[in-house]
Design a protein around this motif. Structure first.
Motif, short mmCIF file in Angstrom:
data_model
loop_
_atom_site.label_atom_id
_atom_site.label_comp_id
_atom_site.label_asym_id
_atom_site.label_seq_id
_atom_site.Cartn_x
_atom_site.Cartn_y
_atom_site.Cartn_z
N ALA A 35 1.00 -1.30 -0.02
CA ALA A 35 0.01 0.01 -0.04
C ALA A 35 0.73 1.33 0.06
O ALA A 35 0.19 2.37 -0.44
N THR A 36 2.00 1.14 0.38
CA THR A 36 2.77 2.29 0.65
C THR A 36 4.34 1.98 0.01
O THR A 36 4.70 1.07 -0.06
N GLU A 37 5.00 3.36 -0.23
CA GLU A 37 6.28 3.12 -0.87
C GLU A 37 7.33 2.46 0.29
O GLU A 37 7.92 1.68 -0.03
N GLN A 38 7.12 3.00 1.42
CA GLN A 38 7.81 2.51 2.63
C GLN A 38 7.83 0.93 2.74
O GLN A 38 8.90 0.41 2.91
N ALA A 39 6.25 0.41 2.78
CA ALA A 39 6.30 -1.11 2.90
C ALA A 39 6.89 -1.59 1.70
O ALA A 39 7.51 -2.68 1.93
N ALA A 40 6.96 -1.09 0.41
CA ALA A 40 7.79 -1.73 -0.68
C ALA A 40 9.18 -1.87 -0.48
O ALA A 40 9.79 -2.96 -0.73
N PHE A 41 9.56 -0.79 -0.06
CA PHE A 41 11.24 -0.65 0.29
C PHE A 41 11.33 -1.96 1.43
O PHE A 41 12.53 -2.47 1.37
N GLN A 49 17.54 -10.82 1.10
CA GLN A 49 18.09 -11.76 1.83
C GLN A 49 17.83 -13.19 1.55
O GLN A 49 18.66 -14.16 1.81
N ARG A 50 16.86 -13.31 0.59
CA ARG A 50 16.66 -14.70 0.29
C ARG A 50 16.97 -14.83 -1.01
O ARG A 50 16.37 -15.85 -2.05
N GLY A 51 17.72 -14.06 -1.89
CA GLY A 51 18.24 -14.06 -3.18
C GLY A 51 17.55 -13.60 -4.08
O GLY A 51 17.95 -13.87 -5.43
N TYR A 52 16.40 -12.77 -4.02
CA TYR A 52 15.71 -12.11 -4.85
C TYR A 52 16.35 -10.80 -5.23
O TYR A 52 16.82 -9.91 -4.47
N SER A 53 16.31 -10.18 -6.53
CA SER A 53 16.52 -8.85 -6.78
C SER A 53 15.33 -8.20 -7.10
O SER A 53 14.22 -8.75 -6.79
N PHE A 54 15.47 -6.81 -6.97
CA PHE A 54 14.08 -6.05 -6.95
C PHE A 54 14.08 -4.87 -7.69
O PHE A 54 15.19 -4.32 -8.09
N ARG A 55 12.87 -4.30 -7.92
CA ARG A 55 12.71 -3.03 -8.43
C ARG A 55 11.46 -2.59 -8.07
O ARG A 55 10.47 -3.31 -7.93
N GLN A 63 -3.14 2.60 -7.48
CA GLN A 63 -2.68 3.51 -6.33
C GLN A 63 -1.98 2.55 -5.48
O GLN A 63 -1.83 2.63 -4.14
N ASP A 64 -1.37 1.37 -5.89
CA ASP A 64 -0.38 0.73 -5.03
C ASP A 64 0.94 0.51 -5.56
O ASP A 64 1.40 1.16 -6.47
N TRP A 65 1.72 0.12 -4.48
CA TRP A 65 3.42 0.22 -4.80
C TRP A 65 3.48 -1.23 -5.03
O TRP A 65 3.12 -2.22 -4.67
N ILE A 66 4.45 -1.61 -6.02
CA ILE A 66 4.62 -2.90 -6.74
C ILE A 66 6.30 -3.00 -6.51
O ILE A 66 6.88 -2.30 -6.93
N CYS A 67 6.33 -3.98 -5.81
CA CYS A 67 7.71 -4.75 -5.57
C CYS A 67 7.91 -5.79 -6.49
O CYS A 67 7.22 -6.97 -6.37
N TYR A 68 8.65 -5.51 -7.59
CA TYR A 68 8.97 -6.83 -8.79
C TYR A 68 10.35 -7.42 -8.04
O TYR A 68 11.28 -6.85 -8.10
N CYS A 69 9.93 -8.98 -7.65
CA CYS A 69 11.31 -9.62 -7.04
C CYS A 69 11.54 -10.77 -8.20
O CYS A 69 10.74 -11.58 -8.42
N THR A 70 12.69 -10.71 -8.28
CA THR A 70 13.11 -11.70 -9.46
C THR A 70 13.87 -12.63 -8.81
O THR A 70 15.18 -12.29 -8.07
#
Length: 108
Positions: A35-41, A49-55, A63-70
């Protein structure tokens, strides 16, 4: 290859039908919604820490924040389901949840 008849199985069938080598690793991009930018970060900090990269990006339509975990991995149904469960568990404390995955495959 025979995949389960769920959404992940159908998606894997499409990836295979596109000519990808399903026995070789490929980048799988999982979507985590917050829901928030802070939560996404915060979610991004945990998933690395589990080996995913992100953007991270903002979805103006919802109106959501998306964390793309690769993660580079062999596209196995059980492993993909397990990653989504893992991401749900890791991101739940920040109000995040897993919302699917995609890949560009491994064709040359």
């Amino acid at each position: 290859m025979d995949y389960p008849k769920d959404a992940d199985g159908k998606a894997l069938h499409i990836v295979a039908a596109d000519g990808n080598d399903m026995s070789e690793p490929m980048d799988i991009e999982y979507i985590v919604v917050t829901a928030t930018e802070q939560a996404a970060f915060l979610a991004a900090t945990v998933v690395t820490q589990r080996g995913y990269s992100f953007r991270i990006s903002f979805d103006e339509d919802y109106q959501d924040w998306i964390c793309y975990c690769t993660k580079c991995m062999i596209p196995d149904h059980g492993a993909i389901v397990a990653c989504q469960c893992e991401l749900d568990a890791m991101c739940k404390p920040f109000g995040g949840y897993s919302d699917g995955w995609s890949t560009e495959g491994n064709q040359d």
